[in-house]
Design an enzyme around this catalytic site. Structure first.
Site, PDB file in Angstrom:
ATOM      1  N   GLU A  68       0.858  -1.219  -0.054  1.00  0.00           N
ATOM      2  CA  GLU A  68       0.072  -0.008  -0.090  1.00  0.00           C
ATOM      3  C   GLU A  68       1.071   1.295  -0.039  1.00  0.00           C
ATOM      4  O   GLU A  68       1.937   1.559   0.763  1.00  0.00           O
ATOM      5  CB  GLU A  68      -0.801   0.074   1.329  1.00  0.00           C
ATOM      6  CG  GLU A  68      -1.989   0.595   1.239  1.00  0.00           C
ATOM      7  CD  GLU A  68      -3.012   0.748   2.593  1.00  0.00           C
ATOM      8  OE1 GLU A  68      -2.819  -0.227   3.188  1.00  0.00           O
ATOM      9  OE2 GLU A  68      -3.750   1.719   2.663  1.00  0.00           O
TER      10      GLU A  68
ATOM     11  N   ARG B  18       5.689 -13.194   9.019  1.00  0.00           N
ATOM     12  CA  ARG B  18       6.520 -12.220   8.693  1.00  0.00           C
ATOM     13  C   ARG B  18       7.629 -11.876   9.489  1.00  0.00           C
ATOM     14  O   ARG B  18       7.953 -12.713  10.364  1.00  0.00           O
ATOM     15  CB  ARG B  18       5.607 -10.972   9.300  1.00  0.00           C
ATOM     16  CG  ARG B  18       5.114 -10.737  10.662  1.00  0.00           C
ATOM     17  CD  ARG B  18       4.229  -9.796  10.744  1.00  0.00           C
ATOM     18  NE  ARG B  18       4.390  -8.401  10.571  1.00  0.00           N
ATOM     19  CZ  ARG B  18       3.676  -7.662   9.668  1.00  0.00           C
ATOM     20  NH1 ARG B  18       2.690  -8.194   8.890  1.00  0.00           N
ATOM     21  NH2 ARG B  18       4.078  -6.343   9.206  1.00  0.00           N
TER      22      ARG B  18
ATOM     23  N   LYS C  30       4.757   0.051  10.265  1.00  0.00           N
ATOM     24  CA  LYS C  30       4.897   1.519   9.860  1.00  0.00           C
ATOM     25  C   LYS C  30       4.403   2.361  10.753  1.00  0.00           C
ATOM     26  O   LYS C  30       4.857   3.514  10.727  1.00  0.00           O
ATOM     27  CB  LYS C  30       3.720   1.381   8.741  1.00  0.00           C
ATOM     28  CG  LYS C  30       4.065   1.221   7.469  1.00  0.00           C
ATOM     29  CD  LYS C  30       3.260   1.303   6.358  1.00  0.00           C
ATOM     30  CE  LYS C  30       3.387   0.570   5.287  1.00  0.00           C
ATOM     31  NZ  LYS C  30       2.331   0.010   4.346  1.00  0.00           N
TER      32      LYS C  30
HETATM   33  P1  ATP Z   1       0.590  -2.026   7.311  1.00  0.00           P
HETATM   34  O1  ATP Z   1      -0.272  -3.180   7.155  1.00  0.00           O
HETATM   35  O2  ATP Z   1       0.966  -1.455   8.694  1.00  0.00           O
HETATM   36  O3  ATP Z   1       0.030  -0.897   6.184  1.00  0.00           O
HETATM   37  P2  ATP Z   1       2.415  -3.309   5.793  1.00  0.00           P
HETATM   38  O4  ATP Z   1       3.902  -3.333   6.541  1.00  0.00           O
HETATM   39  O5  ATP Z   1       1.594  -4.557   6.028  1.00  0.00           O
HETATM   40  O6  ATP Z   1       1.949  -2.270   6.736  1.00  0.00           O
HETATM   41  P3  ATP Z   1       1.965  -3.440   3.203  1.00  0.00           P
HETATM   42  O7  ATP Z   1       2.194  -2.241   2.241  1.00  0.00           O
HETATM   43  O8  ATP Z   1       0.721  -3.901   3.147  1.00  0.00           O
HETATM   44  O9  ATP Z   1       2.479  -2.855   4.553  1.00  0.00           O
HETATM   45  O10 ATP Z   1       2.927  -4.587   2.933  1.00  0.00           O
HETATM   46  C1  ATP Z   1       3.294  -4.905   1.483  1.00  0.00           C
HETATM   47  C2  ATP Z   1       3.768  -6.435   1.505  1.00  0.00           C
HETATM   48  O11 ATP Z   1       4.560  -6.764   2.493  1.00  0.00           O
HETATM   49  C3  ATP Z   1       2.356  -7.362   2.171  1.00  0.00           C
HETATM   50  O12 ATP Z   1       2.574  -8.594   1.441  1.00  0.00           O
HETATM   51  C4  ATP Z   1       3.055  -7.705   3.525  1.00  0.00           C
HETATM   52  O13 ATP Z   1       2.576  -8.958   3.751  1.00  0.00           O
HETATM   53  C5  ATP Z   1       4.659  -7.419   3.364  1.00  0.00           C
HETATM   54  N1  ATP Z   1       5.127  -7.335   4.646  1.00  0.00           N
HETATM   55  C6  ATP Z   1       5.010  -6.404   5.362  1.00  0.00           C
HETATM   56  N2  ATP Z   1       5.685  -6.356   6.649  1.00  0.00           N
HETATM   57  C7  ATP Z   1       6.490  -7.602   6.583  1.00  0.00           C
HETATM   58  C8  ATP Z   1       7.157  -8.450   7.449  1.00  0.00           C
HETATM   59  N3  ATP Z   1       7.570  -7.876   8.469  1.00  0.00           N
HETATM   60  N4  ATP Z   1       7.781  -9.520   6.981  1.00  0.00           N
HETATM   61  C9  ATP Z   1       7.451 -10.057   5.826  1.00  0.00           C
HETATM   62  N5  ATP Z   1       6.541  -9.429   4.988  1.00  0.00           N
HETATM   63  C10 ATP Z   1       6.037  -8.367   5.341  1.00  0.00           C
END
Ligand code: ATP
Ligand code: MG
Length: 594
Positions: free
Chosen positions: A60, A295, A305
């Protein structure tokens, strides 16, 4: 360094097993791909998909990428490249409120920096979920027409209360049995802006008694008058994420939709939506399948974030690319390498078990890749003067230092030796401790790439601090000459000639948090800790160092090993031509190991 340790094999990745099985069973072989995203009819008109698998990285655009995202990027792009597939770079921009172009730009830049791209089979695969709003709306009408969605006029509170709990079933909405025609007409009116924000939502009609709360008639569209960075003011209704995401995967022909574990409970709804739309003829089988992995949790770091935004906005760091931050922009500026991140992703593997990865594993990956790529240079970080009393004052001479001990093809460079040198303060001890083999009065050491010298005395200031060290050199002992091995010494120290040195600002970075699990646990007085309480106040300090002159002319982002110290990078922002500033990337050895 790498020669001391046996190679660590790549860890297991259960998703490979799934892909191997799917390929063996030709699960996805019948798919067509029309060259661009679209519905069943669009793809049916295209050819068989040349890509064996399609994955996607769907951030996102509401923040900067961090080290956790690197795991997901390496996984999705890595699988696509290993299996002759494609990974789509997709911006999941269905939420109009928090998204900005600045994030889009930074995300594409960082994915490319990690070494990945989205050009494959003659096409670019960069997509925006907001381009599918028309399709999502049409799909919603198809669900309504099939009696599978209804417009609910309950308030948000009423919906929350009637949703039930983990142990109690929810209650059907009084609007659940509205006639199909009325639902269609109301949904169109929502879309045309005839109803106020929040006055009604479109909900899937599934099962209010489902043990999975996500299946209790989830909302799929809401009214929200908000400007969208891509579609402007065209829409006043926006799809909910859990509805939008499976549709995005489906129109893009994704085969393996890989996400983190918190979406496991959403998988039944993911499948429900896609199955229903396939029945309605809008999508074709085989449909995308969702797989979840754990994750990345990394010690000494926060990867949320919300917390990263707080660190930046409250100015605990200098900005999104502060070299102490676990953002990819920060890591790049710190000197972390894309190769190091890819090695790290291989080494930690992919599993369904939540765990903490030790920060040293990431640092070791950086050390290993930088050890291989970074040329060696000499820097004296805490200088004290060494005078060679028997060396002529008006003379200097060339010494030759290899640029890389493992890569003789990179050649040698010349460094100048003269009467006065800078050496490391800690390489002299007035009263040597046991096992100290460097300079002390009466001892001999080799000046690396130069001569053997014998320490003869010191000068001190009024406070009894040593200010200058004196020595005499042994003229037949120069490195690379026949006499070099005649005298054996135990110590070998680095140096820079005072008249051939570049005085340089170096930012000595360390870990941003002093606790492996920032914010977990309690203070001694029993209060809960906040992650900000664990900030390491010593994570950055600046020194003035004396560097060999060749470092004056390096390019921003060039990385070096400063011998005996660690890896350093010319700061990409603050370095100017002829005046680089360096950041410490990582020390040669781990100073945090207990
Ligand atoms: P939020 O949900 O707080 O907006 P997010 O870190 O999940 O933040 P996204 O932009 O949705 O942000 O993430 C993009 C991709 O990165 C998603 O597919 C998510 O699963 C993956 N991702 C995010 N954080 C991690 C992590 N700590 N380890 C592995 N993959 C991650
Ligand atoms: Mg997310």
């Amino acid at each position: 360094m790498s020669s001391e340790k046996p190679p660590i094999p790549a860890a297991s990745n259960f998703i490979r097993g799934i892909i191997d099985r799917d390929l063996a069973q030709s699960t996805n072989a019948s798919r067509h791909w029309a060259g661009s995203p679209g519905d069943a009819a669009h793809h049916a008109a295209g050819n068989a998909d040349p890509a064996k698998i399609r994955t996607r990285f769907p951030p996102e655009p509401n923040g900067y990428l961090h080290i956790g995202h690197a795991k997901s990027i390496c996984l999705n792009f890595g699988l696509a490249s290993d299996y002759n597939g494609v990974c789509h770079m997709r911006f999941d921009d269905t939420n109009p409120e928090k998204e900005e172009q600045e994030y889009v730009d930074s995300i594409t830049e960082m994915v490319q920096w990690l070494g990945f791209g989205w050009d494959a089979f003659g096409k670019s695969h960069l997509y925006y979920a907001s381009n599918y709003f028309d399709f999502m709306c049409r799909a919603a009408e198809a669900l309504i027409s099939a009696g599978l969605a209804f417009v609910d006029e309950q308030t948000a509170d009423e919906m929350r209360i009637t949703r039930g709990t983990l142990t109690e079933a929810g209650k059907n909405s009084p609007w659940r049995d509205r006639p199909i025609a009325e639902n269609l007409q109301l949904f169109r009116a929502m879309r045309e802006g005839k109803h106020a924000d929040g006055s009604m939502v479109l909900r899937a009609k599934i099962d209010m008694a489902s043990p999975n709360i996500n299946m209790r008639d989830p909302a799929i569209y809401r009214i929200k008058r908000a400007h969208h960075h891509n579609t402007g003011d065209k829409w006043c209704i926006y799809p909910m994420y859990t509805y939008a995401h499976p549709l995005e995967d489906a129109v893009e022909g994704i085969t393996h939709s890989i996400c983190t574990l918190e979406f496991e409970d959403q998988r039944p709804f993911y499948d429900w939506v896609l199955e229903r739309l396939a029945n309605a003829g809008l999508l074709a089988h085989p449909l995308p399948k969702q797989y979840e992995f754990a994750r990345l949790n990394l010690t000494y770091v926060v990867l949320s974030k919300r917390k990263l935004i707080q660190l930046v906005e409250e100015k605990h760091v200098s900005g999104w690319d502060d070299p102490r931050l676990p953002t990819l922009a920060g890591a790049r500026r710190r000197g972390y390498s894309p190769e190091g991140f890819r090695l790290f992703a291989d080494r930690i593997g992919v599993s369904k078990a939540d765990s903490w990865i030790e920060y040293t594993i990431l640092e070791d990956c950086m050390r290993e890749t930088l050890n291989n790529s970074a040329e060696r240079r000499i820097a004296v970080l805490d200088p004290i003067k060494l005078v060679i009393d028997n060396y002529p004052a008006d003379q200097s001479e060339d010494c030759f230092a290899p640029n890389h001990p493992l890569k003789p093809e990179l050649g040698k460079r010349t460094i100048q030796l003269s009467k006065e040198l800078w050496i490391e303060r800690e390489d002299f001890m007035e009263v040597p401790s046991k096992g100290f083999f460097r300079l002390t009065v009466g001892a001999t050491v080799r000046l690396r790439y130069g001569y053997v010298v014998k320490c003869t005395g010191v000068e001190k200031d009024a406070a009894d601090n040593v200010t200058v060290v004196h020595c005499e050199y042994l003229p037949d002992t120069k490195s690379g000459t026949a006499g070099a091995d005649a005298i054996k010494v135990k110590g070998n120290i680095h140096w820079v000639s005072t008249s051939h040195a570049y005085t340089c600002e170096i930012r000595m970075y360390d870990r941003l948090f002093k606790d492996p699990h920032p914010g977990q646990g309690k203070h001694e007085d029993g209060r809960d800790k906040d992650f900000l309480d664990d900030i390491n106040p010593n994570a950055a300090h600046t020194i003035n160092a004396q560097l060999e002159l060749s470092l004056k002319d390096v390019k921003p982002s060039d990385s070096f090993q400063f011998e005996r110290h660690g890896y350093f990078v010319a700061d990409r922002k603050d370095s100017v031509a002829g005046k680089p500033v360096f950041n410490r990337t990582v020390t040669l050895r781990d100073a945090w190991q207990k």
